[in-house]
Enzyme design. Sequence first.
Site, PDB file in Angstrom:
ATOM      1  N   TYR A 333       0.844  -1.195   0.000  1.00 14.67           N
ATOM      2  CA  TYR A 333       0.000   0.000   0.000  1.00 14.67           C
ATOM      3  C   TYR A 333       0.880   1.246   0.000  1.00 14.67           C
ATOM      4  CZ  TYR A 333      -3.439   3.341   2.060  1.00 14.67           C
ATOM      5  OH  TYR A 333      -4.247   4.420   2.332  1.00 14.67           O
ATOM      6  N   CYS A 334       0.592   2.190  -0.914  1.00 15.03           N
ATOM      7  CA  CYS A 334       1.301   3.466  -1.002  1.00 15.03           C
ATOM      8  C   CYS A 334       2.793   3.204  -1.249  1.00 15.03           C
ATOM      9  CB  CYS A 334       1.033   4.288   0.254  1.00 15.03           C
ATOM     10  SG  CYS A 334       1.670   5.979   0.190  1.00 15.03           S
ATOM     11  N   ILE A 335       3.682   3.788  -0.455  1.00 15.79           N
ATOM     12  CA  ILE A 335       5.110   3.556  -0.655  1.00 15.79           C
ATOM     13  C   ILE A 335       5.453   2.090  -0.392  1.00 15.79           C
ATOM     14  CG2 ILE A 335       5.760   4.176   1.715  1.00 15.79           C
ATOM     15  CD1 ILE A 335       8.302   5.416   0.610  1.00 15.79           C
TER      16      ILE A 335
END
Length: 598
Positions: A333-335
């Site tokens: 998720y995300c980075i």
Amino acid sequence: MAENDKNGFPGAAEQAEMAQQAAEVARRTQAIFTGFMQRQADGDVPPGFDMAAVTRAFWDWNAKLMQDPQTLMKANAAYWEQMFRLFAATGQRMSGRQVDAVAAPARGDQRFRNAAWSDELVFDHLKQAYLIYAGYAQALAGEPEGLDKHTREMVKFYTRRAVEAISPSNFAHSNPEVIEKAKETGGKNLVDGFANLLQDLERGQGRLKITMTDPDAFEVGKNLATTDGAVVFENDMMQLIQYAPSTKTVHARPLLIVPPWINKFYALDLTPDKSMVKWLVDQGHTVFLISWVNPGRDLAGKGFDDYMFEGPLEAIDVIRQITGAKDVNVAGYCIGGTLVATMLAYLAARGETPVHSATLMACMTDFEEPGDLGVFVDDAQLDTLRRAVETRGYHSGEEMASVFSLMRANDLIWSHVVNNYLLAKQSLPFDMVYWFQDSTRLPPKMILWYLDTLYNKDLLKKPGAVEIGGEKLDLGKVTVPLYFMSAEEDHICPWASTYNGAQNFTCDKVFVLGGSGHNAGVVNPPSKIKYGYRTGAMDGQGAAGWIGQSTQHEGSWWPHWNTWLAGHNGDKMVAARKPGSKKFPVIEAAPGRYVTVR
């Protein structure tokens, strides 16, 4: 309260009370200032945005604009044409006639929802005059020709923020709701609001730390991050949580979740009715999750490669030993998703296959169009950041939170300024906002490499341009099936950019577009029946073409993802697995120690 004397002035008792209150305010203000100066002396005050870079951008913009007087004259003429129309419309309203608005708030703009902004002539005129000026300023920020793209984006971004800051809704004397409240309370709302302001300055030790939710309403491990599980492994960088099963049998292939380390993991394990982790466990998955460390100066030398080697790669090795599984499914998720993509390219370069499938949620691998975050990244601003983080030994979580708040200033700054300091409303409990304010630090080596290599130079998508662990990375050589999930209103990882990033992979892939934004779009449990999602074939067209032929579905994207995961789990089910093993005994109950470090 003591009565006034015969001349209408406060009596002696009331004067004494007022003097005591003033002395208390002075004492607290002095303490705030002293604390701020001490933090500055310790090098612990985040620098915020780079004022020098902003000044350079506006200087260049102004110089170009002065070379193109026709553009300026055209914009000014359009502005005054609208203003004359507004003056005429206001005059007609004063004579009792009904007229259409010259300017109206954008859909979803909550600043002018109070009926007085439309019903009362003065406030309606003030609102429309502001909206006309806001449109003029933002249109002019997009001019003139010949300005480089990055400078233009900086000017547009900070012009938007400045325009938001001067909205009449943000000031006591021009906000009808605040004026009405002051009449009702005799001004007590402003006194109480000032007390709230002092309290927030005290919480931030001189830096304004706006209260966005009731800070006493939540506690991690008590009513957040409560899914049953245990820490089964830990190192300097992370704790690995294995969640207890809720079904008698589970899918044979375990699932590892790699959350972002810019924020803490429990966005994915909020209250039980919103928890993605709990929902996945209930679908029969053996769920493992990384809880990242909140690093201090002692981890200043940790880089992006350390996050990969000591994060998902080591976690996968432990998971395979605990479960006996040949390979695992991974979700980032995300980075955390960017890290997973990097890891997949690294494994592909080495010819290793411990990952069967991967899900990349709201994450970027192509940074050509990075959205508003790109405004903060260029060579000069990175030099300023480098000096700050290397002095402190970490990148402040407060600064990251400030950047994210600035990107949505109306919702995350000014609405709270009005509610907290002008209306003196009590902040309501909101689990996602509590998580958002529970920020984490970042190691200097990692954040500088990440911003320069990915955001500034956009190297990850270029075959062989990034080398980690002695391997040159090529996303095109990744062969595991991929599930891309993005959010339509994501301001951190714009969905069109995530879609472009998906094109750099040649393996089997699925692209799903959820509604809402970066957090709520991902954390969208089926029980809420909100937002919906889109699916469609990825046949080489761009983002605009994809959304044009996509199919809209109601509700959460989670069941669609679960069906896809099931297709990569086979039909084999095994007895439910308790956390840990003989070699990896339980260390402590979930959510563990790392997530509680502030």
